[in-house]
Write an enzyme that holds these catalytic residues in place. Structure first.
Site, PDB file in Angstrom:
ATOM      1  CB  VAL A 143     -51.568 -23.144   2.529  1.00  0.00           C
ATOM      2  CG1 VAL A 143     -50.344 -23.850   2.079  1.00  0.00           C
ATOM      3  CG2 VAL A 143     -51.237 -22.462   3.835  1.00  0.00           C
ATOM      4  CE  LYS A 192     -42.267 -35.309  14.596  1.00  0.00           C
ATOM      5  NZ  LYS A 192     -42.051 -36.371  13.658  1.00  0.00           N
ATOM      6  CG  HIS A 197     -40.917 -36.466  18.911  1.00  0.00           C
ATOM      7  ND1 HIS A 197     -41.750 -35.481  19.202  1.00  0.00           N
ATOM      8  CD2 HIS A 197     -41.439 -36.936  17.901  1.00  0.00           C
ATOM      9  CE1 HIS A 197     -42.545 -35.539  18.279  1.00  0.00           C
ATOM     10  NE2 HIS A 197     -42.621 -36.599  17.454  1.00  0.00           N
TER      11      HIS A 197
END
Length: 457
Positions: free
Chosen positions: A85, A134, A226
């Protein structure tokens, strides 16, 4: 709607546990057409047949409740490309094709900058979107840098910083309950609410996640994203609409109003700890520092608690307590809104009224209200709890997030300035903890967490 999804890091746990089942749920609900195509990309030297065999096994384990033809439909729509990647040429080969693509970075956060740079050089097709998990960055400075990198690749509206908590039914009911009920919204302020506990306590220990967790810790893993998002939904002003701009503007207002924690406030209002050896249920749990893959010298916390106050019109004097911990005695995953006591009781009643607490259960998802009523004995006050069950959602949280990504609905993703403000809130805490200004406490696995401080609890 985009009909092509590329998952970078496709052979990892996130894809197996959540993304593949989420796609299968979408297909089962009739929200994923036959034209949809999935491309998995990763470092593993696999071909499409190997990837499909792996995906079949994972779906059989994590989405066994869905019909086999539905699961097979997702598998049949997939192919696999081996790719680094961070290599622009390899990335370009994966995303090449007709029409836009949704590029999902199911990768460790440390790889995000290199991956985004590779996507920039690869030149995504017009209309493409980028999805990131996240935590978004490691601190405020890295979040700002990552936002700048993303801005060079796609418009802000095409960046999906996903937080699956925002797609949970009960989390959305926080907004629905307070905004759609006349009896609640008038008392949803500091005059009536003393404190709010936002808690994600779990009995699970490390469970083989040292590779990620030991470099993050409880604060970055749960509080910074969160639990701060839950704080925003509880404390925000009513938005004009639930569209992406109105909803995210109001969440940003909450984060900007958080009173900065400095110096003595951090010592007084934050706690960190990690578990030692203990017993949970019927099995022994080793100390966190003895878990495979953990570097004890890092001082990574498995328990974090932060008390925040908001400097705005609605919430002066209300305490918002964010807490998370691993290897605790019981699971407790909820938003608990504690109302102030009544100012007066009629004479002749015995006993003290308990606090009124409105609880939004997160896992399992339910809703309850603790009240005080008259018990079996006349003139005796007794606790009373009203509980409401919530029907299972049509889609799991990741199914809804994936649908929003493919549809281009960014309302439940986190905007760039919002991500930066979240780091502004907690970066001073991280800095103080790194300098050991707040001691790293300990608690036995299977306990209720670190012992209350003197004068607390």
């Amino acid at each position: 709607m985009i009909d092509r999804l590329v998952i970078f890091g496709a052979t990892g746990d996130l894809t197996a546990r959540y993304l593949l089942p989420g796609l299968a749920a979408l297909r089962h609900a009739g929200q994923l057409g036959d034209e949809f195509r999935l491309t998995g990309a990763g470092r593993d030297d696999w071909g499409t047949d190997e990837f499909r065999q792996w995906a079949t096994g994972r779906l059989g384990h994590h989405a066994a409740e869905l019909p086999a033809p539905v699961r097979q439909g997702v598998v049949s729509s997939s192919d696999y490309r081996q790719a680094d990647v961070t290599d622009p040429a390899a990335v370009a080969a994966v995303v090449a094709g007709d029409g836009p693509v949704a590029a999902y970075l199911a990768l460790p956060p440390a790889v995000f900058p290199a991956a985004v740079s590779a996507l920039h050089e690869a030149k995504l097709p017009p209309g493409s979107r980028i999805v990131l998990e996240k935590p978004f960055g490691e601190d405020l400075a890295s979040a700002v840098k990552l936002n700048r990198l993303l801005a060079d690749v796609v418009p802000e509206q095409a960046v999906f910083r996903v937080d699956h908590f925002l797609a949970m039914t009960t989390v959305q009911n926080v907004l629905g309950t307070r905004l759609a009920n006349r009896m609640l919204e008038p008392v949803w302020n500091s005059a009536h609410i003393a404190e709010v506990d936002i808690v994600w306590d779990e009995s699970l220990a490390l469970e083989g996640r040292a590779g990620y967790y030991d470099g993050a810790g409880a604060l970055k893993d749960m509080l910074q994203n969160h639990l701060l998002q839950l704080l925003c939904l509880v404390a925000m002003e009513p938005p004009v609409s639930l569209g992406e701009r109105d909803l995210r503007d109001r969440k940003l207002d909450v984060l900007r109003s958080v009173r900065p924690l400095t110096g003595a406030d951090i010592v007084r209002r934050t706690r960190r700890a990690r578990y030692t050896a203990g017993r949970i249920g019927d099995h022994d749990v080793p100390a966190y520092s003895a878990e495979a893959g953990v570097d004890p010298g890092r001082g990574t916390e498995t328990f974090a608690e932060v008390e925040l106050e908001l400097d705005n019109w609605r919430w002066p004097g209300t305490v918002f307590r964010l807490r998370t911990g691993k290897a605790l005695a019981r699971d407790r995953k909820e938003v608990a809104v504690h109302f102030r006591p009544v100012p007066h009781l009629p004479l002749g009643h015995s006993g003290e009224p308990g606090p009124n607490v409105l609880r939004f259960g997160l896992d399992p998802e339910d809703l309850s209200l603790d009240l005080t009523g008259i018990g079996a004995h006349t003139h005796t006050l007794s606790p009373l709890t009203l509980t409401a069950r919530i029907d299972p959602p049509e889609l799991p949280a990741y199914g809804r997030l994936l649908r929003d990504v493919l549809d281009g609905n960014a309302a439940l993703s986190i905007r760039g300035d919002e991500a930066e403000e979240a780091w502004r809130v907690l970066t001073p805490v991280l800095a103080a903890w790194s300098e050991d200004l707040v001691p790293l406490e300990e608690y036995p696995a299977g306990s209720d967490g670190p012992r209350p401080r003197d004068g607390a609890g």
